[in-house]
Design a protein around this motif. Structure first.
Motif, PDB file in Angstrom:
ATOM      1  N   MET A  99       0.825  -1.208   0.000  1.00 19.75           N
ATOM      2  CA  MET A  99       0.000   0.000   0.000  1.00 19.75           C
ATOM      3  C   MET A  99       0.858   1.257   0.000  1.00 19.75           C
ATOM      4  O   MET A  99       0.531   2.255  -0.663  1.00 19.75           O
ATOM      5  CB  MET A  99      -0.924  -0.012   1.225  1.00 19.75           C
ATOM      6  N   LYS A 100       1.969   1.217   0.710  1.00 20.96           N
ATOM      7  CA  LYS A 100       2.851   2.385   0.781  1.00 20.96           C
ATOM      8  C   LYS A 100       3.716   2.513  -0.464  1.00 20.96           C
ATOM      9  O   LYS A 100       4.363   3.546  -0.652  1.00 20.96           O
ATOM     10  CB  LYS A 100       3.743   2.295   2.029  1.00 20.96           C
ATOM     11  N   GLY A 101       3.766   1.488  -1.284  1.00 22.31           N
ATOM     12  CA  GLY A 101       4.594   1.544  -2.487  1.00 22.31           C
ATOM     13  C   GLY A 101       6.029   1.150  -2.261  1.00 22.31           C
ATOM     14  O   GLY A 101       6.878   1.338  -3.142  1.00 22.31           O
ATOM     15  N   ASP A 102       6.335   0.591  -1.078  1.00 21.64           N
ATOM     16  CA  ASP A 102       7.709   0.179  -0.802  1.00 21.64           C
ATOM     17  C   ASP A 102       8.111  -1.019  -1.658  1.00 21.64           C
ATOM     18  O   ASP A 102       9.302  -1.242  -1.913  1.00 21.64           O
ATOM     19  CB  ASP A 102       7.866  -0.180   0.678  1.00 21.64           C
ATOM     20  N   HIS A 103       7.109  -1.820  -2.072  1.00 17.36           N
ATOM     21  CA  HIS A 103       7.354  -2.980  -2.919  1.00 17.36           C
ATOM     22  C   HIS A 103       6.301  -3.012  -4.018  1.00 17.36           C
ATOM     23  O   HIS A 103       5.226  -2.389  -3.891  1.00 17.36           O
ATOM     24  CB  HIS A 103       7.337  -4.277  -2.095  1.00 17.36           C
ATOM     25  N   ASP A 104       6.592  -3.744  -5.078  1.00 14.47           N
ATOM     26  CA  ASP A 104       5.727  -3.646  -6.256  1.00 14.47           C
ATOM     27  C   ASP A 104       5.115  -4.981  -6.684  1.00 14.47           C
ATOM     28  O   ASP A 104       4.747  -5.163  -7.844  1.00 14.47           O
ATOM     29  CB  ASP A 104       6.497  -3.031  -7.432  1.00 14.47           C
TER      30      ASP A 104
END
Length: 498
Positions: A99-104
């Protein structure tokens, strides 16, 4: 969606047992899952940069040490809301990172390794749709790229969830039947019983009886655990006794011949009770009392420690009591005032004098008078019959509620009154069924020999039952011991010797 270059691998094993661990301490199944995820990710062009491991660890006694597929707690969702969900810290971490965009991207071995609860799946769908990141599995059972994928995932999770609940229900029913039959549920055998959980082992049962009675008489768990260690006795696991482990053993309803299912006593057991039910109820009340005072530190290792009183700080009327302790670091053990260093007395000579008085008192012809019960008029048989009838009535109340013959308010009212009366009966029976600590000494052919054979915690109970000791200041200088400086007051008035 592009090929993830910063993907997460989610590894989960729901029943990892300690004997499944490899030499590196990692679960063999977990290692295999991680390798398959990495290999598949490489094959489809994903780069897995982080692996999150989530598992239930079951030890050799069968108890879970990790997370659960069904137990719910309040958790924080990826969007910040707090909701009741299954306790899945690793799964929640994955959602938060996506959700935070740390991983894709998220890659797991199979759908059932990721979710089994429909609400967890909906949380995963929400994150996948909002973050626009791929969620897939090695087996192909999990994919949330299209509406058809989402629908299929919902159907499969619903079916798997029903299967899990059906299994849980059958296991629960089997365990209930097992409990009612008196069969042991597995794991390490309970102390006092053989591996079948039903055959009583006499030597261990004697320890349970001894410690249960001494606890009711007033001994502490620490002092009894110290006695057991000094006698070389060990737990089922072969470990030295500690107060916490002894407490757990003494609180088992199994000792009183009661069957337990889901933490509730449900029936009498087919094996003979090790301790009377009334004694066990007294043990329960003592060890579960929220107001129980627990002395800090180690158990007393000396006869008079915390029992003898300082004759300077403790006045003759005993309105204030200050006990003595053993002087630490002294070459020769000595009692000293617990408040100040103004009174010190030889431990050896003081104890020898006090023990001599105890033995002499218990050798008198009238020693049996000390065993007059506190409640000699207690109708033990009648009270036991009444308690049995009340427990039967409680079962009938539960049956009436199940049949709709009474409402919940009536059930609660009847149960409250019944349990209150049971507590009263247990209290009345306690004084009648638990022997005095003086019992093994009264009438003994060799009182001194019996005294010497008693553990320290029992000797201290005898002292507390018989007398109050004040160590008085000495008015003489010199190295000799003066018996007149040890004041003994008998707790029960003694007639003059004839």
């Amino acid at each position: 969606m592009g090929k993830p270059q910063n993907g997460i691998g989610l590894v989960r094993l729901s029943d990892l047992r300690e004997n499944d661990l490899g030499e590196d301490g990692q679960g063999k199944g977990l290692v295999d899952q991680e390798q398959r995820i990495r290999d598949h990710g490489k094959a489809i062009g994903w780069k897995i940069t982080r692996v999150i491991v989530e598992n239930d660890i079951a030890s050799s006694d069968g108890k879970k040490r990790g997370v659960s597929a069904f137990k719910r707690r309040k958790v924080t969702l990826a969007d910040g809301r707090t909701e009741w969900r299954t306790f899945r810290p690793g799964f929640r971490e994955c959602l938060a990172l996506l959700m935070k965009g740390d991983h894709d991207g998220l890659l797991a071995l199979d759908l059932d390794r990721v979710v089994r609860d429909p609400r967890d799946l909906e949380d995963l769908i929400d994150v996948a749709e909002q973050s626009k990141m791929p969620v897939e599995s090695v087996t192909g059972s999990l994919r949330l790229a299209t509406d058809a994928d989402v629908t299929m995932a919902r159907v499969m999770v619903a079916v798997a969830n029903k299967a899990s609940r059906d299994t849980a229900r059958r296991v629960s029913a089997a365990r209930q039947r097992q409990a009612l039959a008196g069969e042991y549920g597995g794991g390490k055998r309970p102390y006092g019983f053989d591996v079948d959980g039903r055959t009583v082992l006499p030597e261990e049962a004697a320890v349970i009886v001894e410690c249960s009675e001494r606890l009711v008489q007033g001994a502490s768990l620490r002092s009894m655990a110290l006695d057991l260690r000094q006698r070389g006795l060990v737990t089922v696991a072969g470990a030295p006794w500690r107060a916490e482990g002894l407490r757990e053993v003494l609180l088992r309803p199994r000792n009183a011949g009661r069957i337990v299912y889901r933490g509730e006593e449900i029936a009498d057991a087919p094996w003979p009770p090790i301790v009377p039910l009334e004694t066990f109820r007294a043990v329960q009340r003592i060890l579960t009392d929220p107001g129980r005072v627990i002395n800090p530190g180690a158990a007393p290792k000396w006869l008079g420690s915390r029992l003898y009183h300082c004759g300077i700080c403790t006045p003759a009327d005993l309105s204030v009591r200050v006990t003595c302790h053993i002087r630490v670091g002294s070459r020769i053990p000595a009692y000293r005032c617990g408040n100040q260093a103004h009174l010190i007395r030889s431990m050896e000579h003081t104890d020898k004098y006090v023990v001599g008085a105890v033995v002499a008192r218990l050798m008198r012809d009238d020693a049996a008078d000390l065993l007059v019960p506190a409640k000699p008029d207690v109708d033990v048989a009648g009270l036991r019959a009444e308690a049995k009838a009340i427990r039967g009535n409680l079962n009938e109340l539960a049956a009436d509620k199940a049949l709709g013959l009474i409402d919940r308010a009536q059930l609660l009212a009847g149960t409250t009154k019944a349990k209150a009366r049971l507590a009263e009966i247990d209290g009345e029976l306690q004084g009648a069924v638990v022997e005095s600590p003086l019992t093994p000494l009264i009438g003994a052919e060799d009182v001194q020999a019996v005294w010497d054979s008693l553990p320290l915690s029992h000797k201290r109970l005898v002292l507390a039952e018989l007398m109050t000791v004040r160590i008085l200041p000495s008015g003489k200088r010199g190295r000799g011991f003066d018996p007149s400086t040890v004041e003994i007051r008998w707790n029960k008035q003694m007639p003059e010797s004839k």
